[in-house]
Design a protein around this motif. Sequence first.
Motif, PDB file in Angstrom:
ATOM      1  N   SER A 323       0.816  -1.219   0.000  1.00  6.34           N
ATOM      2  CA  SER A 323       0.000   0.000   0.000  1.00  6.34           C
ATOM      3  C   SER A 323       0.852   1.272   0.000  1.00  6.34           C
ATOM      4  O   SER A 323       0.333   2.368  -0.210  1.00  6.34           O
ATOM      5  CB  SER A 323      -0.942   0.015   1.211  1.00  6.34           C
ATOM      6  N   ILE A 324       2.165   1.141   0.217  1.00  5.51           N
ATOM      7  CA  ILE A 324       3.024   2.325   0.218  1.00  5.51           C
ATOM      8  C   ILE A 324       3.405   2.750  -1.198  1.00  5.51           C
ATOM      9  O   ILE A 324       3.969   3.833  -1.392  1.00  5.51           O
ATOM     10  CB  ILE A 324       4.318   2.086   1.030  1.00  5.51           C
ATOM     11  N   ILE A 325       3.096   1.940  -2.196  1.00  3.72           N
ATOM     12  CA  ILE A 325       3.481   2.263  -3.575  1.00  3.72           C
ATOM     13  C   ILE A 325       2.749   3.529  -4.024  1.00  3.72           C
ATOM     14  O   ILE A 325       1.513   3.584  -4.008  1.00  3.72           O
ATOM     15  CB  ILE A 325       3.149   1.085  -4.517  1.00  3.72           C
ATOM     16  N   PRO A 326       3.477   4.569  -4.447  1.00  2.25           N
ATOM     17  CA  PRO A 326       2.854   5.854  -4.818  1.00  2.25           C
ATOM     18  C   PRO A 326       2.314   5.853  -6.246  1.00  2.25           C
ATOM     19  O   PRO A 326       2.627   4.965  -7.048  1.00  2.25           O
ATOM     20  CB  PRO A 326       4.023   6.837  -4.694  1.00  2.25           C
ATOM     21  N   ALA A 327       1.530   6.886  -6.558  1.00  2.00           N
ATOM     22  CA  ALA A 327       0.945   7.009  -7.902  1.00  2.00           C
ATOM     23  C   ALA A 327       2.018   7.117  -8.971  1.00  2.00           C
ATOM     24  O   ALA A 327       1.845   6.632 -10.094  1.00  2.00           O
ATOM     25  CB  ALA A 327       0.022   8.222  -7.949  1.00  2.00           C
ATOM     26  N   THR A 328       3.147   7.747  -8.645  1.00  2.00           N
ATOM     27  CA  THR A 328       4.212   7.910  -9.629  1.00  2.00           C
ATOM     28  C   THR A 328       4.824   6.579 -10.053  1.00  2.00           C
ATOM     29  O   THR A 328       5.414   6.474 -11.131  1.00  2.00           O
ATOM     30  CB  THR A 328       5.337   8.806  -9.065  1.00  2.00           C
ATOM     31  N   ALA A 329       4.668   5.552  -9.216  1.00  2.00           N
ATOM     32  CA  ALA A 329       5.193   4.226  -9.550  1.00  2.00           C
ATOM     33  C   ALA A 329       4.185   3.402 -10.336  1.00  2.00           C
ATOM     34  O   ALA A 329       4.562   2.409 -10.970  1.00  2.00           O
ATOM     35  CB  ALA A 329       5.587   3.481  -8.280  1.00  2.00           C
ATOM     36  N   MET A 330       2.909   3.787 -10.296  1.00  2.02           N
ATOM     37  CA  MET A 330       1.864   3.041 -10.992  1.00  2.02           C
ATOM     38  C   MET A 330       1.487   3.654 -12.334  1.00  2.02           C
ATOM     39  O   MET A 330       1.092   2.957 -13.262  1.00  2.02           O
ATOM     40  CB  MET A 330       0.617   2.945 -10.111  1.00  2.02           C
ATOM     41  N   SER A 331       1.626   4.971 -12.450  1.00  2.00           N
ATOM     42  CA  SER A 331       1.188   5.673 -13.662  1.00  2.00           C
ATOM     43  C   SER A 331       1.853   5.161 -14.936  1.00  2.00           C
ATOM     44  O   SER A 331       1.184   5.044 -15.966  1.00  2.00           O
ATOM     45  CB  SER A 331       1.441   7.172 -13.502  1.00  2.00           C
ATOM     46  N   PRO A 332       3.169   4.855 -14.924  1.00  4.37           N
ATOM     47  CA  PRO A 332       3.785   4.341 -16.154  1.00  4.37           C
ATOM     48  C   PRO A 332       3.139   3.065 -16.672  1.00  4.37           C
ATOM     49  O   PRO A 332       3.125   2.818 -17.883  1.00  4.37           O
ATOM     50  CB  PRO A 332       5.236   4.092 -15.731  1.00  4.37           C
ATOM     51  N   ILE A 333       2.592   2.246 -15.780  1.00  4.42           N
ATOM     52  CA  ILE A 333       1.928   1.016 -16.207  1.00  4.42           C
ATOM     53  C   ILE A 333       0.668   1.350 -16.990  1.00  4.42           C
ATOM     54  O   ILE A 333       0.376   0.736 -18.019  1.00  4.42           O
ATOM     55  CB  ILE A 333       1.611   0.135 -14.984  1.00  4.42           C
ATOM     56  N   LEU A 334      -0.072   2.354 -16.513  1.00  6.11           N
ATOM     57  CA  LEU A 334      -1.266   2.787 -17.239  1.00  6.11           C
ATOM     58  C   LEU A 334      -0.885   3.265 -18.635  1.00  6.11           C
ATOM     59  O   LEU A 334      -1.578   2.977 -19.618  1.00  6.11           O
ATOM     60  CB  LEU A 334      -1.970   3.914 -16.482  1.00  6.11           C
ATOM     61  N   ILE A 335       0.217   3.996 -18.735  1.00  7.23           N
ATOM     62  CA  ILE A 335       0.654   4.547 -20.014  1.00  7.23           C
ATOM     63  C   ILE A 335       1.029   3.431 -20.986  1.00  7.23           C
ATOM     64  O   ILE A 335       0.638   3.454 -22.165  1.00  7.23           O
ATOM     65  CB  ILE A 335       1.847   5.507 -19.802  1.00  7.23           C
ATOM     66  N   ILE A 336       1.768   2.432 -20.514  1.00 10.73           N
ATOM     67  CA  ILE A 336       2.200   1.341 -21.393  1.00 10.73           C
ATOM     68  C   ILE A 336       1.021   0.458 -21.804  1.00 10.73           C
ATOM     69  O   ILE A 336       0.903   0.060 -22.973  1.00 10.73           O
ATOM     70  CB  ILE A 336       3.308   0.511 -20.716  1.00 10.73           C
ATOM     71  N   VAL A 337       0.128   0.150 -20.863  1.00  6.70           N
ATOM     72  CA  VAL A 337      -1.055  -0.635 -21.206  1.00  6.70           C
ATOM     73  C   VAL A 337      -1.900   0.134 -22.223  1.00  6.70           C
ATOM     74  O   VAL A 337      -2.431  -0.447 -23.179  1.00  6.70           O
ATOM     75  CB  VAL A 337      -1.883  -0.974 -19.950  1.00  6.70           C
ATOM     76  N   GLY A 338      -1.999   1.445 -22.046  1.00  6.30           N
ATOM     77  CA  GLY A 338      -2.714   2.278 -23.009  1.00  6.30           C
ATOM     78  C   GLY A 338      -2.084   2.193 -24.386  1.00  6.30           C
ATOM     79  O   GLY A 338      -2.776   2.078 -25.405  1.00  6.30           O
ATOM     80  N   PHE A 339      -0.761   2.223 -24.422  1.00  9.17           N
ATOM     81  CA  PHE A 339      -0.047   2.106 -25.693  1.00  9.17           C
ATOM     82  C   PHE A 339      -0.372   0.785 -26.387  1.00  9.17           C
ATOM     83  O   PHE A 339      -0.588   0.736 -27.608  1.00  9.17           O
ATOM     84  CB  PHE A 339       1.464   2.209 -25.443  1.00  9.17           C
ATOM     85  N   LEU A 340      -0.424  -0.295 -25.616  1.00  2.00           N
ATOM     86  CA  LEU A 340      -0.731  -1.599 -26.198  1.00  2.00           C
ATOM     87  C   LEU A 340      -2.127  -1.618 -26.816  1.00  2.00           C
ATOM     88  O   LEU A 340      -2.352  -2.231 -27.870  1.00  2.00           O
ATOM     89  CB  LEU A 340      -0.614  -2.685 -25.123  1.00  2.00           C
ATOM     90  N   MET A 341      -3.058  -0.939 -26.181  1.00  2.00           N
ATOM     91  CA  MET A 341      -4.425  -0.895 -26.699  1.00  2.00           C
ATOM     92  C   MET A 341      -4.519  -0.010 -27.940  1.00  2.00           C
ATOM     93  O   MET A 341      -5.275  -0.305 -28.873  1.00  2.00           O
ATOM     94  CB  MET A 341      -5.379  -0.394 -25.608  1.00  2.00           C
ATOM     95  N   VAL A 342      -3.735   1.056 -27.964  1.00  2.00           N
ATOM     96  CA  VAL A 342      -3.754   1.986 -29.100  1.00  2.00           C
ATOM     97  C   VAL A 342      -3.234   1.318 -30.373  1.00  2.00           C
ATOM     98  O   VAL A 342      -3.559   1.745 -31.485  1.00  2.00           O
ATOM     99  CB  VAL A 342      -2.929   3.256 -28.763  1.00  2.00           C
TER     100      VAL A 342
END
Length: 418
Positions: A323-342
């Motif tokens: 639960s200590i993982i910050p948003a800055t560590a998770m946001s890149p995953i959203l970006i890469i998954v988004g790229f895969l969908m695009v």
Amino acid sequence: MQQKNTLRKDIVAGIIGYLTTVYIVVVNGSILSEAGLSLENGMIATILASFAGTVMMGVFGKLPLILIPGMGINALFAFSIIGNNGFSFHEGLAVVCLAGLLFMVTAFTKLSTILKEAIPDSLQHGITIGLGFFLILIGVENSGIVTSGEQTVITIGDFTSPSVIAGLITLFVAIYLFVKGVPANFLITMIIGTFVAMALNVPTNGVSSVSFNLDELLFIPSFTAIGDISFWLSVFTLTLILIFENMGTLSSQLDMLKSPEAFQKSYRITATSSFLSGILGTSPTISSAENAAVIASGGKTGRAAITAGILFLATVVFIPWISIIPATAMSPILIIVGFLMVQNMKYLPWNQFSECIPALLIIVMIPFTYSIGDGMAFGFIAYPIVQLALGKRNEISKPLLLISTLFFIEFVLKIVGV
């Protein structure tokens, strides 16, 4: 000996599958927290749904496929169904339950085939691409790389901010690991990103204690909004996405397994798991894209899925630390998954304006309106208009016309203030 070798490969494949998908516990929990649930309970709901769906696939489907809350679908749940409509979290779960129930109805009847044939491929790809751009937008926004501008809608973020710097560093780390094909690259990205944030003194949540208060863990769906047209349009939109996304994903994964005959069985289990997600407190589960890693690792039977499912359940004990993982560590995953969908852009028939214009409206309007449902509406309404203008009346199926009419009615009701 052959039996032992197969068992060993299945267990190893299940472990690898778990390591490549466990990121969803934190990422989905974070997105659910945007919808009004605590981060801790969001992670618990994600774990329970992933465990239940994956074990069902292993036991009843006898397939090495992992089911986890779908990226893109969780954004639809948090930001459109709940955020834009003003529903409570429990009302949002009611949408998930009914969408899952309709998904089950189509899975156990011929309706899925009828809908699949009624919706043009261009619109289906447009939805996937639009969801991808939406995830990218959320990712760069949560990392602070872009922010609201004074003179523009969005502008570049403050690159002197420690959180933005941490987000940028983690993004480039994520890109490097992903391009290199490093196993469990998303998990490694989150770990490195957390240490980067700590090194730059970016605020993070402290180590928490896990609460198993039964009242907080009873994610009871609320049907108080069932009389609103926006509720049913949300159900309808979510159902369509579940049908189309799972059809494509399962078909490709079963081809990799050389088991296309298992489609109906796996499709029905996936639909049932989607329905249970609403009861377990999260957005619907789907067959994970990372199942390719499970299959490539030698996973052949349901024992791989059962292994991964058990590991998901065991993740509960690590919640105080993850639960200590910050948003800055998770946001890149959203970006890469988004790229895969695009990447589905390559499937659009660019030489056919009658197909591309409605699809591009969906792609553009989903992120620009910050609403997946509204973005879909633009494309579905435009499709019959464009076809009629070109004299292609036969291209408009009755189910598609019904869907377009429903979306049009929703817009009219918004205009008149209903």
